[in-house]
Enzyme design. Structure first.
Site, mmCIF file in Angstrom:
data_model
loop_
_atom_site.group_PDB
_atom_site.id
_atom_site.type_symbol
_atom_site.label_atom_id
_atom_site.label_comp_id
_atom_site.label_asym_id
_atom_site.label_seq_id
_atom_site.Cartn_x
_atom_site.Cartn_y
_atom_site.Cartn_z
ATOM 1 N N HIS A 1 -12.164 -2.581 12.208
ATOM 2 C CA HIS A 1 -11.977 -2.315 10.778
ATOM 3 C C HIS A 1 -12.805 -1.105 10.385
ATOM 4 O O HIS A 1 -13.949 -0.953 10.844
ATOM 5 C CB HIS A 1 -12.395 -3.516 9.926
ATOM 6 C CG HIS A 1 -11.610 -4.735 10.285
ATOM 7 N ND1 HIS A 1 -10.307 -4.909 9.889
ATOM 8 C CD2 HIS A 1 -11.936 -5.792 11.046
ATOM 9 C CE1 HIS A 1 -9.862 -6.050 10.390
ATOM 10 N NE2 HIS A 1 -10.825 -6.606 11.097
ATOM 11 N N ARG B 1 -5.386 7.630 -0.479
ATOM 12 C CA ARG B 1 -5.694 6.714 -1.593
ATOM 13 C C ARG B 1 -7.025 6.029 -1.286
ATOM 14 O O ARG B 1 -7.420 5.916 -0.139
ATOM 15 C CB ARG B 1 -4.628 5.608 -1.697
ATOM 16 C CG ARG B 1 -3.219 6.073 -1.892
ATOM 17 C CD ARG B 1 -2.825 6.038 -3.361
ATOM 18 N NE ARG B 1 -1.397 6.152 -3.535
ATOM 19 C CZ ARG B 1 -0.701 7.277 -3.352
ATOM 20 N NH1 ARG B 1 -1.317 8.369 -2.977
ATOM 21 N NH2 ARG B 1 0.595 7.291 -3.547
ATOM 22 N N ALA C 1 -4.754 -6.098 6.447
ATOM 23 C CA ALA C 1 -4.863 -7.382 5.746
ATOM 24 C C ALA C 1 -4.280 -8.547 6.550
ATOM 25 O O ALA C 1 -4.633 -9.707 6.292
ATOM 26 C CB ALA C 1 -4.187 -7.286 4.385
ATOM 27 N N ASN D 1 -6.453 -2.603 14.565
ATOM 28 C CA ASN D 1 -6.814 -2.719 13.152
ATOM 29 C C ASN D 1 -5.597 -3.327 12.465
ATOM 30 O O ASN D 1 -4.644 -2.618 12.120
ATOM 31 C CB ASN D 1 -7.172 -1.366 12.534
ATOM 32 C CG ASN D 1 -7.662 -1.534 11.101
ATOM 33 O OD1 ASN D 1 -7.514 -2.604 10.500
ATOM 34 N ND2 ASN D 1 -8.235 -0.476 10.539
ATOM 35 N N PRO E 1 -0.708 -2.775 8.208
ATOM 36 C CA PRO E 1 -0.158 -2.357 6.923
ATOM 37 C C PRO E 1 -1.096 -1.492 6.088
ATOM 38 O O PRO E 1 -2.292 -1.756 6.017
ATOM 39 C CB PRO E 1 0.130 -3.691 6.205
ATOM 40 C CG PRO E 1 -0.671 -4.712 6.939
ATOM 41 C CD PRO E 1 -0.774 -4.233 8.346
ATOM 42 N N ASN E 2 -0.468 -0.493 5.485
ATOM 43 C CA ASN E 2 -1.093 0.430 4.521
ATOM 44 C C ASN E 2 -2.003 1.476 5.155
ATOM 45 O O ASN E 2 -2.452 2.391 4.466
ATOM 46 C CB ASN E 2 -1.858 -0.347 3.433
ATOM 47 C CG ASN E 2 -0.944 -1.234 2.620
ATOM 48 O OD1 ASN E 2 0.056 -0.764 2.102
ATOM 49 N ND2 ASN E 2 -1.254 -2.512 2.544
ATOM 50 N N TYR F 1 -12.060 3.764 1.959
ATOM 51 C CA TYR F 1 -11.569 4.040 3.313
ATOM 52 C C TYR F 1 -11.788 5.489 3.765
ATOM 53 O O TYR F 1 -11.382 5.845 4.866
ATOM 54 C CB TYR F 1 -10.084 3.661 3.408
ATOM 55 C CG TYR F 1 -9.857 2.181 3.155
ATOM 56 C CD1 TYR F 1 -10.408 1.233 4.009
ATOM 57 C CD2 TYR F 1 -9.129 1.732 2.061
ATOM 58 C CE1 TYR F 1 -10.232 -0.128 3.785
ATOM 59 C CE2 TYR F 1 -8.944 0.374 1.828
ATOM 60 C CZ TYR F 1 -9.505 -0.540 2.687
ATOM 61 O OH TYR F 1 -9.337 -1.887 2.469
HETATM 62 O O1 CA2 Z 1 -11.413 -1.934 6.825
HETATM 63 C C1 CA2 Z 1 -10.318 -2.004 7.402
HETATM 64 O O2 CA2 Z 1 -9.991 -1.261 8.322
HETATM 65 C C2 CA2 Z 1 -9.286 -3.030 6.914
HETATM 66 O O3 CA2 Z 1 -8.574 -3.510 8.060
HETATM 67 C C3 CA2 Z 1 -8.353 -2.276 5.989
HETATM 68 C C4 CA2 Z 1 -7.327 -3.188 5.325
HETATM 69 C C5 CA2 Z 1 -8.007 -4.372 4.663
HETATM 70 O O4 CA2 Z 1 -7.031 -5.250 4.130
HETATM 71 C C6 CA2 Z 1 -8.882 -5.121 5.640
HETATM 72 O O5 CA2 Z 1 -9.515 -6.196 4.959
HETATM 73 C C7 CA2 Z 1 -9.935 -4.214 6.221
HETATM 74 C C8 CA2 Z 1 -6.552 -2.415 4.253
HETATM 75 C C9 CA2 Z 1 -5.923 -1.179 4.757
HETATM 76 C C10 CA2 Z 1 -5.434 -0.415 3.575
HETATM 77 O O6 CA2 Z 1 -5.534 0.939 3.860
HETATM 78 C C11 CA2 Z 1 -5.467 1.786 2.812
HETATM 79 C C12 CA2 Z 1 -5.806 3.082 3.063
HETATM 80 C C13 CA2 Z 1 -5.768 3.982 2.057
HETATM 81 C C14 CA2 Z 1 -5.356 3.598 0.797
HETATM 82 C C15 CA2 Z 1 -5.003 2.302 0.551
HETATM 83 C C16 CA2 Z 1 -5.047 1.396 1.571
#
Ligand code: CA2
Length: 150
Positions: free
Chosen positions: A100, A18, A77, A74, A10-11, A23
């Site tokens: 991650h 964003r 969350a 990956n 997700p996301n 990220y």
């Molecule tokens: O660090 C990572 O790759 C995570 O898997 C990313 C997840 C986070 O919940 C994990 O704890 C670590 C979140 C992905 C959200 O991706 C976004 C990318 C751009 C803007 C907003 C969110």
């Protein structure tokens, strides 16, 4: 030919659009290109998927059986919450590398727990998009694939 599935949760479709401070600026499309280049250099084929839905991710893990030889995951969350994803990985008997972008161990304490880690070969985190290339290489090494041998 050996085949690797790179699966994104997700996301991650928002990558590069964003929260660049967390990220980075690389988009998911650019990550896919990096993965395809890495796979080509190793002589393996690649599937690349993203979903914001837990059930869809589970279906993609089930469908990987008999199609792919391993998964780079990956799970976003869902890493920290999903026993269902953990069970799906256990059910398919395919090696999984947990990935991650960020160093989840240097972030909030709720990100230090991973249900995926319990059923993975290993975890790569904190290297940004380069972690995808590292993960594909680690999975291929685990599968004993060397460059040029198909
Ligand atoms: O660090 C990572 O790759 C995570 O898997 C990313 C997840 C986070 O919940 C994990 O704890 C670590 C979140 C992905 C959200 O991706 C976004 C990318 C751009 C803007 C907003 C969110």
């Amino acid at each position: 030919m050996t085949s690797v599935l790179v699966l994104n949760g997700p996301n991650l479709n928002l990558l590069g659009q964003r929260q660049p401070e967390t990220y980075g600026h690389t988009t998911l499309a650019e990550v896919e290109t990096l993965c395809r280049e890495t796979a080509q250099s190793l002589g393996v084929s690649l599937g690349f998927e993203q979903s914001n839905h837990e059930g869809v991710l589970i279906d993609l893990i089930h469908a990987a059986r008999g199609v792919h030889d391993g998964i780079v995951l990956n799970a976003g969350a869902y890493t920290h919450t999903s026993i269902a994803l953990m069970d799906a990985i256990s059910s398919v008997d395919l090696p999984v590398i947990e990935l991650h972008l960020s160093n989840i161990h240097a972030r909030e304490s709720f990100r230090h727990t991973s249900y995926i880690a319990k059923v993975s070969v290993g975890q790569i985190c904190g290297f940004g998009p380069f972690g995808y290339a590292l993960s594909i290489r680690a999975l291929c090494d685990h599968l004993n694939v060397s460059a040029g041998r198909k």
